[in-house]
Design an enzyme around this catalytic site. Structure first.
Site, PDB file in Angstrom:
ATOM      1  N   PHE A 135       0.718  -1.368   0.095  1.00 36.70           N
ATOM      2  CA  PHE A 135       0.154  -0.014   0.175  1.00 36.70           C
ATOM      3  C   PHE A 135       0.991   1.263  -0.048  1.00 36.70           C
ATOM      4  CE2 PHE A 135      -2.301   3.436   1.834  1.00 36.70           C
ATOM      5  CZ  PHE A 135      -3.424   3.572   1.030  1.00 36.70           C
ATOM      6  N   ASP A 220       9.055   2.496   1.763  1.00 33.39           N
ATOM      7  CA  ASP A 220       7.935   3.441   2.082  1.00 33.39           C
ATOM      8  C   ASP A 220       7.898   3.084   3.664  1.00 33.39           C
ATOM      9  OD1 ASP A 220       5.660   4.051   3.014  1.00 33.39           O
ATOM     10  OD2 ASP A 220       4.327   3.452   1.250  1.00 33.39           O
ATOM     11  N   LYS A 249       2.711   9.261   8.274  1.00 26.46           N
ATOM     12  CA  LYS A 249       1.967   8.883   9.637  1.00 26.46           C
ATOM     13  C   LYS A 249       2.462   9.589  10.888  1.00 26.46           C
ATOM     14  CE  LYS A 249      -0.895   5.345   8.059  1.00 26.46           C
ATOM     15  NZ  LYS A 249      -0.701   4.931   6.608  1.00 26.46           N
TER      16      LYS A 249
HETATM   17  C1  LIG Z   1      -1.071   5.293   5.269  1.00 27.78           C
HETATM   18  C2  LIG Z   1       0.138   4.734   4.420  1.00 27.78           C
HETATM   19  C3  LIG Z   1       0.415   5.470   3.114  1.00 27.78           C
HETATM   20  C4  LIG Z   1      -0.606   6.701   2.680  1.00 27.78           C
HETATM   21  O1  LIG Z   1      -0.381   7.581   3.489  1.00 27.78           O
HETATM   22  P1  LIG Z   1      -1.328   8.970   3.364  1.00 27.78           P
HETATM   23  O2  LIG Z   1      -0.888   9.714   4.453  1.00 27.78           O
HETATM   24  O3  LIG Z   1      -2.876   8.208   3.868  1.00 27.78           O
HETATM   25  O4  LIG Z   1      -1.665   9.478   2.136  1.00 27.78           O
HETATM   26  C5  LIG Z   1       1.408   5.133   2.200  1.00 27.78           C
HETATM   27  N1  LIG Z   1       2.130   3.892   2.333  1.00 27.78           N
HETATM   28  C6  LIG Z   1       2.141   3.496   3.563  1.00 27.78           C
HETATM   29  C7  LIG Z   1       2.858   2.171   4.005  1.00 27.78           C
HETATM   30  C8  LIG Z   1       0.983   3.651   4.499  1.00 27.78           C
HETATM   31  O5  LIG Z   1       0.803   2.744   5.341  1.00 27.78           O
END
Ligand SMILES: *Cc1c(COP(=O)(O)O)cnc(C)c1O
Length: 393
Positions: A135, A220, A249
């Protein structure tokens, strides 16, 4: 005003919300509009690492709010400069681009990876390999990089140039990297995908494949960063550094801020005008993020994350031996998952009725991401609650 009714009528219908309207938080607890309190094992989806309404953060935020909120990136501001310096001093990186969310941090990473090869005379290298069940966000580029059909559904044509391989399968990755690959992008632990931890040596093998082919490695760490796994960044467990890393986050403990970190070599592909965002790194959010980082270090928060996570997982393992619906307990530090062979939603709801907020990803994986300041007593509490809930199903 009926909060839920008004929200359901007027807010875009993109979320199936739990039937709670929350009005206040303090530490690891939140209160709803009827005065009931809940122990928060979601923390705004791994965001409020230092808990709600942390006095030192409230102090920093209000002090900065009285001074300067926003001036745009046409000007220098001290909190932004200081935060960038702090992040680079504590990581592999040399430069930071500030964004406002995880998706935007990843968007910047995807753009930088492509541009890096364009600037270095290899325009044919634009493809990216990312992972199934990954994700990376909801913008067009980041959903295109996301290996989950449900996230991409309805948005064709998505961005071209993304190839997907199974997480933890090094052979498949080796086959997928080709002369057109500019980068491999992955989460050091898959969060939304169900708290999936890499095999030992996997990241080292990925790094080796990237080096051999000359492509970049992007982590990420939007969910795993900022101490969630017991190190400031999850990659530190393996010692295998990327070329680009993204954060969001927990960086601002709830204030919206994202960041893309990169080495000098790679970051040099970004020049004035190459990328931008109006709000990126305002003094308001960067002053708070800087304080978050200082508190994590000064208060020795990281030292306790792995012991508490291990304690939590061993409690879940005990429940697993008692209730066969629990198939696997996994995670690192305080990013904890429990895979069930039944849907997780009724468990989440039953916990909520008993005063615990937990959440479920991929329909059947309970995910726990409490504030890092959670106590062992509170962990015992959620374990007792789960014990009771599993007896009733
Ligand atoms: C939550 C998340 C995102 C997206 O972040 P947003 O602030 O909602 O755009 C991207 N990568 C990972 C691994 C995430 O957990």
């Amino acid at each position: 005003m009926d909060i839920k009714q008004t929200a359901d009528k007027h807010i875009a219908n993109t979320y199936a919300r739990y039937p709670l309207a929350l009005v206040r938080g303090e530490g690891c607890r939140v209160w709803d509009d009827e005065g009931r309190s809940y122990v928060d094992f979601i923390a705004g989806i791994a965001v409020c690492n230092l808990g709600h309404a942390h006095p030192a953060l409230v102090e920093t935020l209000t002090a900065q709010a009285r001074k300067l909120w926003h001036v745009s990136n046409l000007f220098y501001t001290q909190p932004q400069a200081e935060l960038a310096a702090w992040l680079t001093e504590h990581s592999f990186a040399d430069r930071v681009f500030f964004a406002n969310s995880g998706a935007e941090a990843n968007e910047a990473a995807i753009k930088l990876a492509r541009r890096y090869f364009k600037e270095n005379g290899a325009a044919e290298r634009y493809r990216m390999v990312s992972m199934k069940q990954s994700f990376h966000g909801r913008t067009m580029a980041t959903l295109s990089a996301t290996g989950q059909e449900k996230v991409r559904k309805g948005y064709d044509p998505i961005l071209e140039g993304f190839d997907f391989v199974a997480f933890n399968d090094i052979e498949e990755l080796a086959c997928a990297i080709g002369p057109a690959t500019c980068a491999v992008m992955l989460e050091p632990i898959q969060g939304e995908g169900g708290v999936v931890v890499p095999h030992r040596d996997y990241l080292a093998q990925v790094r080796k494949l990237c080096d051999e082919s000359g492509c970049l490695l992007i982590y990420d760490e939007v969910q795993t960063g900022m101490g969630r796994t017991g190190k400031l960044f999850a990659y530190e467990h393996s010692g295998i550094a990327p070329d680009i890393l993204t954060l969001a986050k927990a960086l601002g403990n709830g204030l919206p801020i994202g960041a893309m970190l990169a080495t000098e070599r790679v970051a040099s592909a970004f020049v004035p005008g190459a990328h931008a965002t109006t709000f990126g790194g305002t003094p308001l959010v960067t002053s708070v993020a800087l304080k978050v980082l200082k508190l994590i270090v000064e208060e020795g928060i990281l030292d306790e994350v792995q012991p508490k996570g291990d304690y939590f997982r061993s409690g879940l393992e005990k429940l697993k031996s008692k209730y066969p619906v629990i198939e696997e307990v996994r995670g690192k530090g305080l990013l904890v998952g429990a895979r069930l062979n039944i849907p997780g939603a009724p468990i989440v709801n039953a916990c909520m009725e008993r005063g615990y907020l937990i959440n479920c990803v991929q329909d059947n994986i309970l995910r726990f991401a409490p504030p890092l300041i959670i106590s062992r007593e509170e962990i015992d509490g959620v374990l007792d609650c789960l014990d009771e809930v599993f007896t009733t199903i």
